[in-house]
Design a protein around this motif. Structure first.
Motif, PDB file in Angstrom:
ATOM      1  N   LEU A  58       0.820  -1.205   0.000  1.00 49.80           N
ATOM      2  CA  LEU A  58       0.000   0.000   0.000  1.00 49.80           C
ATOM      3  C   LEU A  58       0.856   1.257   0.000  1.00 49.80           C
ATOM      4  O   LEU A  58       2.057   1.197   0.281  1.00 49.80           O
ATOM      5  N   GLU A  68      -6.930  12.213   3.428  1.00 53.62           N
ATOM      6  CA  GLU A  68      -7.949  11.211   3.715  1.00 53.62           C
ATOM      7  C   GLU A  68      -9.128  11.850   4.447  1.00 53.62           C
ATOM      8  O   GLU A  68      -8.945  12.708   5.309  1.00 53.62           O
ATOM      9  N   SER A  94     -11.469   3.043   1.105  1.00 55.49           N
ATOM     10  CA  SER A  94     -10.976   1.917   1.900  1.00 55.49           C
ATOM     11  C   SER A  94     -11.803   1.850   3.171  1.00 55.49           C
ATOM     12  O   SER A  94     -12.539   2.777   3.509  1.00 55.49           O
ATOM     13  N   TRP A  95     -11.702   0.719   3.865  1.00 58.83           N
ATOM     14  CA  TRP A  95     -12.391   0.524   5.145  1.00 58.83           C
ATOM     15  C   TRP A  95     -13.875   0.883   5.052  1.00 58.83           C
ATOM     16  O   TRP A  95     -14.384   1.714   5.798  1.00 58.83           O
ATOM     17  N   ARG A 110      -9.903   8.700  -0.088  1.00 57.16           N
ATOM     18  CA  ARG A 110      -8.559   9.237  -0.324  1.00 57.16           C
ATOM     19  C   ARG A 110      -8.618  10.185  -1.511  1.00 57.16           C
ATOM     20  O   ARG A 110      -9.071   9.804  -2.589  1.00 57.16           O
ATOM     21  N   GLY A 146      -2.406   2.500   9.552  1.00 63.88           N
ATOM     22  CA  GLY A 146      -1.576   2.381   8.358  1.00 63.88           C
ATOM     23  C   GLY A 146      -0.671   1.177   8.465  1.00 63.88           C
ATOM     24  O   GLY A 146      -1.121   0.050   8.667  1.00 63.88           O
ATOM     25  N   GLU A 209      -0.716  -4.008  -4.600  1.00 64.23           N
ATOM     26  CA  GLU A 209      -1.883  -3.788  -3.749  1.00 64.23           C
ATOM     27  C   GLU A 209      -2.810  -5.002  -3.749  1.00 64.23           C
ATOM     28  O   GLU A 209      -3.657  -5.140  -2.875  1.00 64.23           O
ATOM     29  N   ASP A 246       1.190  -4.226   4.392  1.00 63.69           N
ATOM     30  CA  ASP A 246       0.201  -4.450   5.439  1.00 63.69           C
ATOM     31  C   ASP A 246      -0.345  -5.870   5.295  1.00 63.69           C
ATOM     32  O   ASP A 246      -0.243  -6.467   4.216  1.00 63.69           O
ATOM     33  N   ASP A 248      -3.808  -8.071   5.753  1.00 70.09           N
ATOM     34  CA  ASP A 248      -5.249  -8.115   5.953  1.00 70.09           C
ATOM     35  C   ASP A 248      -5.586  -9.539   6.377  1.00 70.09           C
ATOM     36  O   ASP A 248      -5.359 -10.493   5.630  1.00 70.09           O
ATOM     37  N   CYS A 286      -6.683   1.688  14.977  1.00 74.17           N
ATOM     38  CA  CYS A 286      -6.273   2.947  14.366  1.00 74.17           C
ATOM     39  C   CYS A 286      -6.806   4.090  15.208  1.00 74.17           C
ATOM     40  O   CYS A 286      -7.803   3.940  15.920  1.00 74.17           O
ATOM     41  N   PRO A 337      -8.222  -2.528   3.741  1.00 71.80           N
ATOM     42  CA  PRO A 337      -7.221  -1.579   3.254  1.00 71.80           C
ATOM     43  C   PRO A 337      -6.903  -1.708   1.782  1.00 71.80           C
ATOM     44  O   PRO A 337      -6.427  -0.765   1.164  1.00 71.80           O
TER      45      PRO A 337
END
Length: 350
Positions: A58, A68, A94-95, A110, A146, A209, A246, A248, A286, A337
């Motif tokens: 990412l 964001e 995202s999310w 974003r 993040g 990604e 990251d 997931d 987060c 993400p």
């Protein structure tokens, strides 16, 4: 339904190791975990094939000069799922999650430019008949999130194991407490100017990604670069703070079954200190400072509803600077993400 006892310590240690370095060779991970290369490869293949773990490459918004926004989208009861799925298909979101009552969607947007943000916030959503209200807050500062994954707080790996992985990675010293990553751990150095990506960079990142562990040969084919050039460019993007890896994963691997969003109001003088304290809580995935009446946002994961209650009445209650608190449990996560893959079914992930 996946049961917690379907996983063991090696599975959890593997996820923790991949969060530290998503492209770490299986041989290096195996040496740190004290198991064979074949065991690590077999465990990763099983988890990835079952859709329980994905490593994602990412990009960091700050390094690219992006912004964001946290959106709360209110919909008609019969339309929330379809609107959430439409939002999830967008490249700039995202999310995406359905929250309490099934009529509200939480989503992070974003913006690559002012016009990008205006297009969704001012034109598309207000013109959607199923949408009855939208609240947008700009995320001003990240305390935790993040590339700082919740798994870093799990303690699946010991301090020594974390130190070994970080030393091999060449990414600097281990975070305080080993597995208990602090708010400042792994935070990229802020660039003086946004990094400009080439078309080949975009193709490279487009593959990563979806699969952060994509082989060099696949990345070379996507960019028309040699494998040595790909390897060098990966190192450059990571050094610049543009690219991070990251993981997931299904949060039930760590016995977590209840997830909730917290919107808090904090006095400006106490905002930074309160955000840093919340970021240290093991339940917090987060934490951001934002604009709006609720100027502090956090997403928390707990074992169950009673554990969420205990967290709110102890850890959060111990912070006197919080004047208002709104808690909204997550019903279903639609997008995490990374991108939504064709045919993928939503899982309860972190």
């Amino acid at each position: 339904m996946v049961k917690t006892d379907a996983f063991d310590d090696v599975d959890r240690q593997l996820v923790h190791a991949l969060q530290i370095d998503g492209r770490a060779p299986f041989a290096r991970i195996a040496a740190v975990l004290g198991v064979s290369d074949q065991t690590v490869a077999r465990r990763y293949t099983r988890l990835r094939t079952r859709g329980l773990v994905r490593v994602l490459g990412l990009t960091d918004t700050t390094a690219l000069g992006e912004v964001e926004w946290s959106l709360r989208v209110q919909c008609r009861p019969d339309a929330a799922l379809s609107v959430a799925e439409a939002l999830a298909r967008r490249a700039d979101t995202s999310w995406v999650s359905l929250m309490t009552g099934g009529t509200e969607i939480a989503v992070v947007v974003r913006s690559r430019s002012g016009q990008d943000g205006d297009e969704l916030l001012l034109r598309e959503l207000p013109r959607t008949p199923q949408v009855v209200g939208v609240t947008a807050q700009c995320l001003l500062h990240q305390f935790f999130g993040g590339q700082q994954g919740l798994v870093n707080k799990s303690g699946a790996l010991s301090e020594r194991q974390v130190a070994l992985l970080r030393t091999e990675e060449g990414g600097g010293p281990p975070s305080p407490g080993g597995g208990q990553a602090g708010p400042a751990a792994d935070r990229p150095v802020e660039a003086s100017a946004p990094v400009v990506l080439s078309e080949a960079d975009a193709r490279l990142l487009g593959v990563l990604e979806i699969d952060g562990r994509a082989p060099l040969a696949e990345l070379a084919a996507a960019t028309n670069w040699s494998q040595s050039t790909v390897r060098r460019r990966l190192a450059e993007l990571r050094q610049q703070g543009v690219l991070f890896f990251d993981v997931d994963y299904d949060m039930r691997m760590f016995g977590l079954d209840t997830r909730a969003a917290l919107w808090m109001s904090v006095s400006p003088a106490e905002l930074h200190a309160t955000g840093e304290r919340i970021a240290e809580h093991p339940e917090v995935a987060c934490c951001f400072a934002s604009t709006g009446q609720h100027n502090l946002f956090a997403m928390v994961s707990c074992t169950d509803v009673p554990a969420l209650y205990r967290y709110l009445t102890t850890s959060i209650a111990a912070l006197p600077a919080i004047r208002l608190l709104e808690t909204s449990p997550m019903i279903r996560r639609i997008k995490g993400p990374g991108p939504v893959l064709a045919g993928a079914s939503p899982r309860r992930r972190r």
